[in-house]
Design a protein around this motif. Structure first.
Motif, PDB file in Angstrom:
ATOM      1  N   LYS A  52      28.574  62.028  47.723  1.00 12.91           N
ATOM      2  CA  LYS A  52      28.239  60.747  47.111  1.00 12.91           C
ATOM      3  C   LYS A  52      29.320  59.724  47.478  1.00 12.91           C
ATOM      4  N   ILE A  53      28.873  58.544  47.826  1.00  7.21           N
ATOM      5  CA  ILE A  53      29.780  57.465  48.204  1.00  7.21           C
ATOM      6  C   ILE A  53      29.770  56.409  47.094  1.00  7.21           C
ATOM      7  N   TYR A  54      30.982  56.071  46.642  1.00  5.20           N
ATOM      8  CA  TYR A  54      31.130  55.084  45.576  1.00  5.20           C
ATOM      9  C   TYR A  54      31.795  53.830  46.131  1.00  5.20           C
ATOM     10  N   GLY A  55      31.577  52.731  45.445  1.00  8.61           N
ATOM     11  CA  GLY A  55      32.215  51.475  45.811  1.00  8.61           C
ATOM     12  C   GLY A  55      32.945  50.887  44.616  1.00  8.61           C
ATOM     13  N   MET A  56      34.210  50.526  44.816  1.00  6.95           N
ATOM     14  CA  MET A  56      35.022  49.884  43.780  1.00  6.95           C
ATOM     15  C   MET A  56      35.483  48.522  44.304  1.00  6.95           C
ATOM     16  N   GLU A  57      35.777  47.616  43.389  1.00  7.14           N
ATOM     17  CA  GLU A  57      36.225  46.295  43.815  1.00  7.14           C
ATOM     18  C   GLU A  57      37.206  45.710  42.803  1.00  7.14           C
ATOM     19  N   SER A  58      37.973  44.757  43.276  1.00  7.10           N
ATOM     20  CA  SER A  58      38.889  44.013  42.409  1.00  7.10           C
ATOM     21  C   SER A  58      38.894  42.561  42.866  1.00  7.10           C
ATOM     22  N   SER A 241      37.297  39.456  51.402  1.00  8.44           N
ATOM     23  CA  SER A 241      36.608  38.202  51.712  1.00  8.44           C
ATOM     24  C   SER A 241      36.885  37.177  50.624  1.00  8.44           C
ATOM     25  N   ALA A 242      36.905  35.906  51.044  1.00 10.59           N
ATOM     26  CA  ALA A 242      37.084  34.805  50.098  1.00 10.59           C
ATOM     27  C   ALA A 242      35.745  34.467  49.473  1.00 10.59           C
ATOM     28  N   ASP A 243      35.786  34.123  48.206  1.00 11.32           N
ATOM     29  CA  ASP A 243      34.550  33.754  47.505  1.00 11.32           C
ATOM     30  C   ASP A 243      33.998  32.461  48.090  1.00 11.32           C
ATOM     31  N   ALA A 244      32.689  32.437  48.296  1.00 14.90           N
ATOM     32  CA  ALA A 244      32.065  31.270  48.925  1.00 14.90           C
ATOM     33  C   ALA A 244      32.190  30.020  48.069  1.00 14.90           C
ATOM     34  N   LYS A 245      32.185  30.189  46.755  1.00 15.69           N
ATOM     35  CA  LYS A 245      32.233  29.037  45.855  1.00 15.69           C
ATOM     36  C   LYS A 245      33.658  28.686  45.433  1.00 15.69           C
ATOM     37  N   ALA A 246      34.485  29.697  45.238  1.00 16.05           N
ATOM     38  CA  ALA A 246      35.881  29.472  44.847  1.00 16.05           C
ATOM     39  C   ALA A 246      36.757  30.059  45.944  1.00 16.05           C
ATOM     40  N   LEU A 247      37.222  29.197  46.857  1.00 11.31           N
ATOM     41  CA  LEU A 247      37.934  29.671  48.040  1.00 11.31           C
ATOM     42  C   LEU A 247      39.265  30.321  47.708  1.00 11.31           C
ATOM     43  N   SER A 248      39.821  30.046  46.542  1.00  9.39           N
ATOM     44  CA  SER A 248      41.101  30.645  46.177  1.00  9.39           C
ATOM     45  C   SER A 248      40.935  32.043  45.581  1.00  9.39           C
ATOM     46  N   VAL A 249      39.668  32.495  45.370  1.00  7.99           N
ATOM     47  CA  VAL A 249      39.388  33.819  44.826  1.00  7.99           C
ATOM     48  C   VAL A 249      39.067  34.771  45.976  1.00  7.99           C
ATOM     49  N   VAL A 250      39.742  35.899  45.994  1.00  7.77           N
ATOM     50  CA  VAL A 250      39.561  36.890  47.048  1.00  7.77           C
ATOM     51  C   VAL A 250      39.012  38.170  46.428  1.00  7.77           C
ATOM     52  N   ARG A 251      37.957  38.698  47.045  1.00  6.55           N
ATOM     53  CA  ARG A 251      37.321  39.924  46.563  1.00  6.55           C
ATOM     54  C   ARG A 251      37.700  41.079  47.494  1.00  6.55           C
ATOM     55  N   LEU A 252      38.175  42.172  46.896  1.00  6.44           N
ATOM     56  CA  LEU A 252      38.515  43.380  47.646  1.00  6.44           C
ATOM     57  C   LEU A 252      37.520  44.468  47.286  1.00  6.44           C
ATOM     58  N   GLN A 253      36.912  45.092  48.301  1.00  2.25           N
ATOM     59  CA  GLN A 253      35.950  46.162  48.080  1.00  2.25           C
ATOM     60  C   GLN A 253      36.286  47.336  48.988  1.00  2.25           C
ATOM     61  N   LEU A 254      36.127  48.532  48.429  1.00  2.00           N
ATOM     62  CA  LEU A 254      36.450  49.743  49.175  1.00  2.00           C
ATOM     63  C   LEU A 254      35.457  50.824  48.801  1.00  2.00           C
ATOM     64  N   GLU A 255      35.016  51.581  49.813  1.00  2.00           N
ATOM     65  CA  GLU A 255      34.055  52.653  49.586  1.00  2.00           C
ATOM     66  C   GLU A 255      34.678  53.997  49.939  1.00  2.00           C
TER      67      GLU A 255
END
Length: 818
Positions: A52-58, A241-255
């Protein structure tokens, strides 16, 4: 001869029979069910065997956190550029090899913790009751499973199965070097105590029990040391990736397959970046404090000497007397000039030091801030800060990255900054040299004025100037150091968490079981479809009336169903069956033919085929039966002298027959044998002769036909296959009509070319085709409807034998077919 206008048939076509192909697909439904069952079973097994593959983000936010104590005089923070540049820099840093090498090394993710699952080894990171501490300078067994079994609360058994290996690789994680270990035994097993240092030729570690470990006795786990670079490469794939609406917000995702690893990695990678970024911001302040501390140590002795010298000179003297007469004012003026000159000199010294540093050194991370020398030029301050930042980043990479090519980008950028900075230094030095000459001129004027004072006052002025200068410089450095300490203490990171990574349940990303099932459905349908298509292309048999119509223009007189009895007397035994109605339909067509030909008296009908096995004898017997049941005197003449068969179904022998008559041994009455069917007689073939063709061509054959005409209304001639021997051709001139028997799924399409040719040459006349052994199944396509029993619907049911109503799944299947 039957006219083609009396039958519904089409011209020969070469186009592909799509309707027949679709019907054939339906007939092979069992194949499709089996194929789909197999593919779905495979898909199910693949799904349950996949991890099973999971995805987490911050989420993090990048802000421009200016130091509230920062002023133009305390320019000691690291300059990242604008917020947009910071976001892109952070995204690049999080995905860089150097950054991920630091995180992997910190977390030691190259050590895999595993446990045996039902189908595969599962990643048990965070679930094991222990952690492993290793000596990075010593070799660790690389890429091999190491089994850990707890035999008691304080003891565990360590085992390694070397199998047939002669040498094993050892990884030294301190410098990523590899050595070899000569294997001396196939299996290593030894017990150790928890927290005991394991020092083996192939393993150097310590197993530490977690504080919350419970119920671990008799549990089995595995550890494995993986390649450091491959582990880093796997985590370089982190999605940032940077958020499309709030450029100062960065999303980190890892699987990955282990949530604990994902959560910890996402949080630690941000923590490492925050620490590095804050360290970069504090770098100016740290370097400045270090530089000031070293300078203050030197100046403490100098100011003590100047203070002692001034105290010694003033001892026993009147200070007011020394300062009167303009001496105090002149001293104050010269002191201010001295301080101004020292300020300019310190700036020039810093610029000369900076220039020398740029030309001779490659590590600029320890440069003090230009403001420590009082330099306020924004270009110099900005470029020095950039150079320090690049140099610090390059130094961090040097600890982990082994590939020198990765430094090329930093070196090119640093060279560009150095070039600009050298030009800034040159222009600043020119301006400072002008200021210095003006100050020196003012000092010269003031010193000429002081030379008019008495000698004792001149000496006091000289010592006082020296002391004031040292004291002022010392106070200035103390002030700068305090500013640097305040800036360092008040600096905060520009990177902050909005949402730390956390396992709150869910997060399942794969495997995509639905995709596998869709693929299974497609393949399960495709495989039998291709097979059926190939079978259709390679099938050269006649399967329906359409196949006959495509090969010949000879009309089809009727369609006979599959035999429904053990013997060939199907019409007699089941006179109400659809099969019997089919033969009656053919009888009606023949009577129409004879009427159209205005044929009176006995009628002679010959049945032949391409090869043996197509049902000539079966059709001959049952056609004769329907004529006999209509109370017409009928005789079947077995003229297949090479392979006699017609006698067996009537329970008569083949001792005497046609052959005996033709050779003159018996009369016609002696060879005729009665059957149990009223109005039906049989003349079997008799013994097999050596010259069957010659006998059939003899005058005796014509005589026999003439005698039979006097006795019977219908004479049925059962002849050999015309495609194999020419016997039937010798009898064709006796016949009023010829039936060419074909059999579904047996007769080859190419065989019809034989009868076409013979019909075209006139060797066979008044010929029609009889389609035998027809099954109304989809795999044979379509084309039925020629027989009497196929097409009456509910009305026809009254003429048939009682049917056995199907039950259960057969009943449901029949409804689906309808």
């Amino acid at each position: 001869m039957l006219d083609t206008k009396d039958f519904n048939f089409f011209e020969s076509q070469n186009s592909f029979d799509f309707k027949g192909f679709l019907l054939k697909i339906v007939s092979y439904w069992k194949w499709f069910v089996l194929s789909l069952g197999v593919t779905f079973l495979i898909a199910y097994n693949v799904n349950i065997r996949k991890e099973k593959i999971y995805g987490m983000e911050s989420l993090i936010v990048v802000e421009d956190q200016n130091n509230p104590l920062f002023t133009s005089n305390t320019s000691l923070i690291f300059n990242w550029g604008g917020t947009s540049d910071k976001v892109q820099t952070i995204i690049t840093a999080l995905k860089s090899r150097s950054h991920n090498e630091i995180v992997v090394d910190k977390l030691q993710y190259y050590i895999k913790y595993l446990k045996q699952g039902e189908y595969f080894f599962q990643d048990a990171y965070g679930e094991t009751p222990f952690v492993v501490e290793i000596d990075k300078t010593k070799g660790q067994l690389f890429g091999k499973l190491i089994k850990i079994k707890f035999v008691s609360p304080t003891q565990y058994e360590l085992s390694v199965d070397f199998e047939e290996a002669n040498k094993m690789a050892l990884m030294h994680y301190a410098d990523l070097s590899v050595s070899e270990y000569d294997v001396r035994e196939k299996e290593f097993v030894k017990s150790f105590k928890i927290n005991e240092n394991v020092e083996l030729p192939f393993l150097n570690l310590k197993l530490v029990l977690k504080p919350d470990a419970i119920n671990y006795v008799n549990s089995e786990y595995f550890i494995r040391f993986d390649d450091f670079n491959q582990t880093v490469a796997a985590y370089k794939g982190i999605d940032v990736s940077a958020d499309a609406k709030a450029l100062s917000v960065v999303r980190l995702q890892l699987e990955g397959s282990n949530k604990n690893r994902l959560v910890e990695y996402l949080n630690v990678t941000v923590d490492v970046l925050r620490r590095n970024e804050l360290s970069s911001k504090n770098l100016f302040a740290i370097n400045t404090i270090r530089f000031i501390d070293s300078t203050l140590v030197q100046m403490e002795d100098q100011i003590k000497d100047a203070e002692g010298e001034l105290r010694e000179f003033r001892k026993g003297k009147n200070i007011y007397e020394l300062e009167e007469g303009g001496g105090g004012i002149l001293t104050e003026k010269l002191s201010s000039y001295d301080i101004e000159k020292d300020d300019i000199s310190r700036k020039l010294a810093y610029l000369n030091l900076l220039k020398s540093y740029l030309e001779k050194s490659i590590d600029y991370s320890k440069l003090p801030a230009p403001t420590v020398a009082g330099i306020q030029d924004p270009n110099i301050i900005s470029n020095v800060s950039k150079l320090i930042g690049l140099s610090a980043e390059r130094s961090r990479m040097a600890y982990t990255v082994k590939n020198k090519e990765m430094f090329s980008d930093f070196d090119r950028e640093m060279a560009a900054v150095k070039s600009v900075l050298l030009e800034n230094i040159s222009s600043s030095k020119s301006a400072l040299n002008i200021d210095l000459s003006i100050v020196n001129k003012n000092i010269g004027i003031a010193e000429s004025q002081a030379s008019l004072l008495p000698e004792q006052k001149q000496e006091h002025l000289k010592i006082t100037r020296k002391y004031n200068l040292k004291d002022k410089i010392y106070s200035t450095f103390l002030e700068k150091r305090s500013e640097a300490e305040i800036v360092k203490a008040s600096n905060i990171s520009d990177i902050n968490f909005l949402d730390r990574a956390k396992d709150v349940g869910g997060g399942l990303r794969g495997p995509k079981t639905s995709v596998n099932y869709i693929l299974a459905a497609l393949l399960g349908f495709l495989f039998p479809l291709v097979i059926v298509f190939v079978i259709t292309l390679l099938d050269n048999n006649i399967n329906n009336v359409e196949d006959i119509q495509k090969q010949t223009k000879i009309p089809v007189i009727g369609v006979i169903g599959k035999k429904n009895t053990d013997n060939n007397l199907s019409v007699f035994e089941k006179p109400k069956s659809p099969l019997a109605e089919s033969f009656r339909a053919i009888r009606s067509s023949l009577q129409f033919l004879y009427k159209k030909q205005q044929k009176e008296g006995a009628k002679i009908l010959m049945l032949t085929s391409s090869v043996s096995g197509e049902g000539k004898t079966f059709c001959s017997i049952n056609l004769a039966t329907v004529f006999a049941l209509s109370e017409k005197k009928t005789v079947i003449v077995g003229l297949d002298l090479r392979k006699p068969r017609i006698f067996g179904d009537f329970n008569i022998d083949n001792i005497i027959g046609v052959v005996n008559y033709l050779i003159g041994q018996k009369t016609i009455d002696e060879v005729i044998q009665k059957t149990h069917i009223p109005f039906l007689d049989v003349i079997p073939s008799g013994p097999i002769p050596p010259n069957p063709a010659e006998l059939l061509m003899s005058e005796s054959m014509a005589e026999m036909i003439e005698e039979l005409k006097q006795k019977y209304d219908y004479i049925i001639l059962d002849t050999p296959p015309v495609g194999l021997v020419s016997d039937a051709l010798e009898l064709a001139h006796f016949c009023d009509a010829t039936l060419y028997v074909t059999r579904q799924g047996f007769t080859k399409r190419g065989m019809l070319s034989v009868v076409n040719e013979k019909h075209k040459r006139g060797e066979l006349h008044n010929i029609s085709i009889l389609f035998n052994d027809f099954q109304n199944k989809a795999k044979y396509g379509y084309g039925y409807g020629y027989g009497y029993g196929y097409g009456y619907g509910a009305y026809g049911e009254g003429y048939h034998d009682d049917k056995v109503e199907p039950k259960g799944w057969k009943k449901i299947l029949n409804r689906l077919k309808k």
